[in-house]
Design an enzyme around this catalytic site. Structure first.
Site, PDB file in Angstrom:
ATOM      1  N   GLU A  40      -2.895  90.760   0.225  1.00 39.06           N
ATOM      2  CA  GLU A  40      -1.593  90.892  -0.428  1.00 39.06           C
ATOM      3  C   GLU A  40      -1.245  92.374  -0.578  1.00 39.06           C
ATOM      4  O   GLU A  40      -0.148  92.813  -0.267  1.00 39.06           O
ATOM      5  CB  GLU A  40      -1.613  90.226  -1.806  1.00 39.06           C
TER       6      GLU A  40
ATOM      7  N   GLN B 158       1.167  80.425  -3.583  1.00 36.83           N
ATOM      8  CA  GLN B 158      -0.057  80.950  -4.193  1.00 36.83           C
ATOM      9  C   GLN B 158      -0.137  80.529  -5.654  1.00 36.83           C
ATOM     10  O   GLN B 158       0.796  80.791  -6.421  1.00 36.83           O
ATOM     11  CB  GLN B 158      -0.033  82.479  -4.079  1.00 36.83           C
TER      12      GLN B 158
ATOM     13  N   GLU C 255      -0.247  99.382 -14.478  1.00 36.25           N
ATOM     14  CA  GLU C 255      -1.481  99.729 -15.189  1.00 36.25           C
ATOM     15  C   GLU C 255      -2.723  99.217 -14.449  1.00 36.25           C
ATOM     16  O   GLU C 255      -3.737  99.917 -14.356  1.00 36.25           O
ATOM     17  CB  GLU C 255      -1.444  99.165 -16.619  1.00 36.25           C
TER      18      GLU C 255
ATOM     19  N   SER D 183       5.885  81.790  -6.205  1.00 41.50           N
ATOM     20  CA  SER D 183       7.107  81.909  -5.403  1.00 41.50           C
ATOM     21  C   SER D 183       7.205  80.716  -4.472  1.00 41.50           C
ATOM     22  O   SER D 183       6.232  80.369  -3.797  1.00 41.50           O
ATOM     23  CB  SER D 183       7.084  83.169  -4.536  1.00 41.50           C
TER      24      SER D 183
ATOM     25  N   SER E 219      -1.954  83.123 -10.883  1.00 41.18           N
ATOM     26  CA  SER E 219      -1.677  83.537 -12.267  1.00 41.18           C
ATOM     27  C   SER E 219      -1.455  82.333 -13.175  1.00 41.18           C
ATOM     28  O   SER E 219      -1.000  81.275 -12.740  1.00 41.18           O
ATOM     29  CB  SER E 219      -0.413  84.391 -12.321  1.00 41.18           C
TER      30      SER E 219
END
Lengths: 415, 361
Positions: free
Chosen positions: A250, A132, A381, A167, A135
């Site tokens: 996910e 994936q 958060e 990953s 980010s």
């Protein structure tokens, strides 16, 4: 309320067990399968692929995938039953989670027939492993602020930029990529979703060493890498909606991971029985017992909550707020438990050598791994924002960047 | 596997919730709380007509004979409305009589409970924690001593009293030698008394079940945990609603992460606690070997979660949360007392530790 298998569930379990008995060896008492953390070496990956192919041939590879895509068309409960039974046998680690749990369902929802035919069968059999690419260094929680550019050039897209926290990038064939195709529209509207061949020119993965000592994650650099337009999923500019499909899957796969989650606290109890001070086993210390009792009860609460989610799914209902909180609660608790486990061992808690540290240094590893779990798949958060805004319907923070063209969004960070 | 409420149970929650919504408004709760008896006889009678007072009473004695999970669904609704009704003692007495009562005791008391008539208060505190000066001794069918915190005492027609040697006696309210001293606690929606017993004649013993005191306490813990869940859920709902309308700095305060994260944390604490409680209720009826342990766990955990939620909900309300006028205070108080009733979290966890073999008895 009933904890026994229904007749259909029992039949499914018996069928699964008999296939496993014929095709794998049971674990010895006390033996556990290695986790994903040790799954990097090529032999392990090959063994995992061979096992996946064997399962695929017999119809066990993807319990919940629809039959049209080569799956079994089974229920979430059947998937859990399969996992329970498979977990009793010596099997290689599952390195296919991002493909089967996230990329696959996304392709089913948004991919063309041609794309589905090209990718899903090999994904299912484990022939091609997926990673994936979401980010970035400057786009973590603010994922829609990502800067990796994809520019149209004939039948290709030319990609430049950097991804992070990927990953398995070093052994994967395909990656799901979100990139910016239009900086002149507001941030969410300028994204598109691609499938990228990780072996193509201009794609370079560098492993990141974590505080746990392992290197499961990668930085991935794109330098004029070319992706055929045929590998674009959904419309240009619709990448955010497609990415949300991936992220929902996910979260669902992380959220359903709580089944049988009693292991951690059982090990902690065993540890507190084993370690003694001058007054006896530490479990007899009331203060320590109180803390362990709290983890025990919370573990049970999470376990029963995952049963609720499964029950709702198998009744055809949508899970309520209980579906969103598992990872938030579990990640912090696991971190606290690992910390207590080290304290129970005194200074020996700092010992990493498995021959010296109790329980093969599993708690030391858990302690070092735990900070990552509070970040992965959404920080604490961000998860609280999601619960508050999507479940409790509280309004979002006012945002200065939502309506502006992406190129005009003020930024203090470099992408 | 099937782990969730049945359609009937959801309907039960809905029906009782709607009834209580109308019957026992926060204003009415305050009115009852200010009265001497602290008991809403009208609401209790109405709940009894819906079958709620006799939810654990077998059908042949006039109840509806449902299980503990159904009782938990009802208790959550009573807690959610802070209802000043004796559901806790009714549940405990129903379990005690159904398991340990003689045929005659059942015939006398169970239909009364199911009808919502004055029932039985419960004095078992001495078995949860021994405090100085308290204790009940039995000599020749008479009771002597002192029982602290008899539950639902003001409107009761009699009491179930646990003796020091773990037997359960039935005592009439007007028995000679019995003095009932009402106690003022933080939560005026649940009434307690101190019982002084000077040679009080026993009406009868509940002898039909080994370990009846423990069973009675287990039942009470599960029901009380559900009451705390309901009270906490209400405080939480009030806080989320308030955060969605109160404005500061020209924004509703629920849009600030500092406030919305408090709300998310409350949700994250409540939902696993609910699952744990459902299991405790299921185990009470279906897994007897685990029932005591999970009843203790549910009670201890809901005490902690309840305290966190009512405190946080009060915090979200800001200054108004500290006022009598704000409804959140009703639930703050309800949980404040329930937390220690039938065992403080520490005491209950200690008991669980003994059952689990973590510590010597």
């Amino acid at each position: 309320m009933d904890f026994d298998d229904t007749r259909e569930e029992a039949a499914f379990r018996a069928e699964a067990r008999s296939w496993l008995e014929a095709n794998a060896s049971p674990l010895e008492p006390g033996e556990t399968n290695p986790g994903l953390g040790e799954s990097d070496d090529p032999d392990t990956i090959r063994a995992a692929q061979a096992w996946q192919a064997k399962k695929a041939d017999a119809g066990w590879a993807c319990i919940t995938w629809p039959e049209a895509y080569g799956g079994r068309g089974g229920s979430p409960i059947q998937s859990v039953i399969w996992g329970q039974e498979e977990g009793k046998f010596r099997v290689p680690p599952n390195v296919f989670g991002i493909g089967l749990g996230m990329a696959g369902p996304t392709l089913m929802a948004h991919g063309s027939d041609v794309q589905q035919q090209r990718w899903l069968p090999k994904m299912l059999r484990g022939e091609e492993i997926w990673c994936q690419l979401f980010s970035e260094p400057a786009a973590g929680s603010d994922l829609a602020g990502l800067r990796t550019r994809a520019e149209r050039d004939g039948d290709d897209w030319v990609v430049n930029g950097q991804k992070i926290w990927t990953s398995g990038a070093h052994y994967c064939k395909w990656g799901i990529l979100v990139a910016r195709t239009d900086p002149n529209v507001p941030k969410h509207a300028g994204l598109s979703y691609f499938v990228v061949d990780m072996e193509s020119t201009g794609v370079e993965a560098r492993q990141i060493r974590q505080i746990s000592g392992g290197a499961n994650f990668n930085e991935v650099f794109f330098t004029d890498a070319r992706i055929p337009d045929a590998n674009r999923i959904s419309e240009v500019g619709n990448g955010w909606a497609v990415a949300i499909t991936t992220l929902m899957n996910e979260r669902a796969s992380i959220g359903s991971g709580g089944i049988g989650g009693g292991g951690g606290v059982k090990d902690l109890i065993a540890l507190a029985r084993e370690v003694r001070d001058e007054r006896g086993p530490l479990l007899e210390n009331a203060g320590i017992r109180e803390r362990i009792a709290d983890y025990y009860v919370r573990t049970k609460g999470l376990q029963f909550t995952s049963y609720r989610t499964l029950t709702a799914l198998s009744r055809g209902q949508t899970p309520g707020p209980e579906g969103s909180i598992g990872k938030l609660v579990a990640a912090k608790m696991r971190q606290d438990m690992a910390s207590l486990a080290l304290e129970l061992q005194g200074l020996a808690g700092g010992t990493l050598d498995p021959s010296l540290a109790v329980q093969d240094a599993a708690w030391q590893e858990a302690y070092l791994w735990a900070p990552g779990m509070r970040i992965a798949g959404g920080t604490d958060e961000i998860l609280r924002n999601i619960i508050a805004e999507r479940v409790l319907r509280l309004p979002p923070e006012p945002r200065v960047d939502k309506e502006l063209a992406f190129r005009d969004v003020p930024t203090g960070s470099q992408g | 596997m099937d782990f969730g409420l049945s359609e009937e149970q959801r309907l039960l929650a809905q029906t009782l919730g709607r009834y209580l919504e109308v019957s026992i408004s926060p204003a009415r709760v305050r009115e009852i709380a200010a009265s001497d008896e602290g008991h809403d006889a009208v609401t209790w009678r109405g709940a009894a007509e819906l079958g709620m007072a006799g939810i654990l009473v077998p059908e042949e004695y006039g109840g509806i004979g449902l299980g503990m999970l159904d009782a938990v669904v009802a208790a959550e609704a009573f807690g959610y409305h802070c209802a000043p009704v004796p559901f806790l003692s009714a549940s405990m007495a129903s379990v005690a009589l159904a398991h340990g009562g003689s045929e005659e005791q059942k015939r006398v008391w169970l239909p009364r409970i199911a009808r919502g008539d004055a029932g039985l208060g419960v004095a078992v505190g001495g078995h949860v924690s021994r405090r100085e000066g308290a204790g009940i001794r039995a000599r020749r069918r008479r009771l002597h001593g002192k029982a602290l915190f008899a539950i639902d005492s003001t409107a009761a027609a009699g009491f179930l009293v646990a003796t020091d040697d773990a037997r359960v006696a039935l005592v009439s309210r007007d028995a000679p030698g019995l003095s009932i001293e009402p106690l003022h606690t933080i939560d005026a929606t649940r009434r307690f008394s101190e019982l002084q017993l000077e040679s009080v004649p026993v009406d009868g013993w509940l002898e039909g079940h080994e370990g009846l005191v423990d069973l009675l306490i287990d039942a009470g813990r599960v029901v009380l945990a559900a009451d705390m869940l309901g009270a906490s859920q209400r405080a939480f709902d009030l806080a989320v609603a308030y955060a969605g309308e109160r404005k500061q700095f020209d924004r509703v305060i629920g849009s600030f992460q500092a406030v919305k994260h408090l709300c998310a944390e409350m949700a994250a604490e409540l939902e696993p606690a609910r699952s744990l409680l459902w299991y405790a209720a299921h185990a009470f009826d279906a897994v007897p070997e685990e029932a005591s342990l999970v009843a203790a766990h549910a009670k201890a955990h809901l005490s902690e979660v309840g305290r966190f939620v009512v405190r946080t909900a009060t915090e979200v309300h800001g200054g108004i949360g500290f006022t009598e006028e704000c409804d959140a205070q009703l639930f703050f108080k309800r949980v404040g007392v329930a937390r220690s009733l039938l065992g403080t979290p520490e005491q209950v966890r200690e008991r669980a530790g003994v059952i689990q073999g973590w510590v010597a008895a």
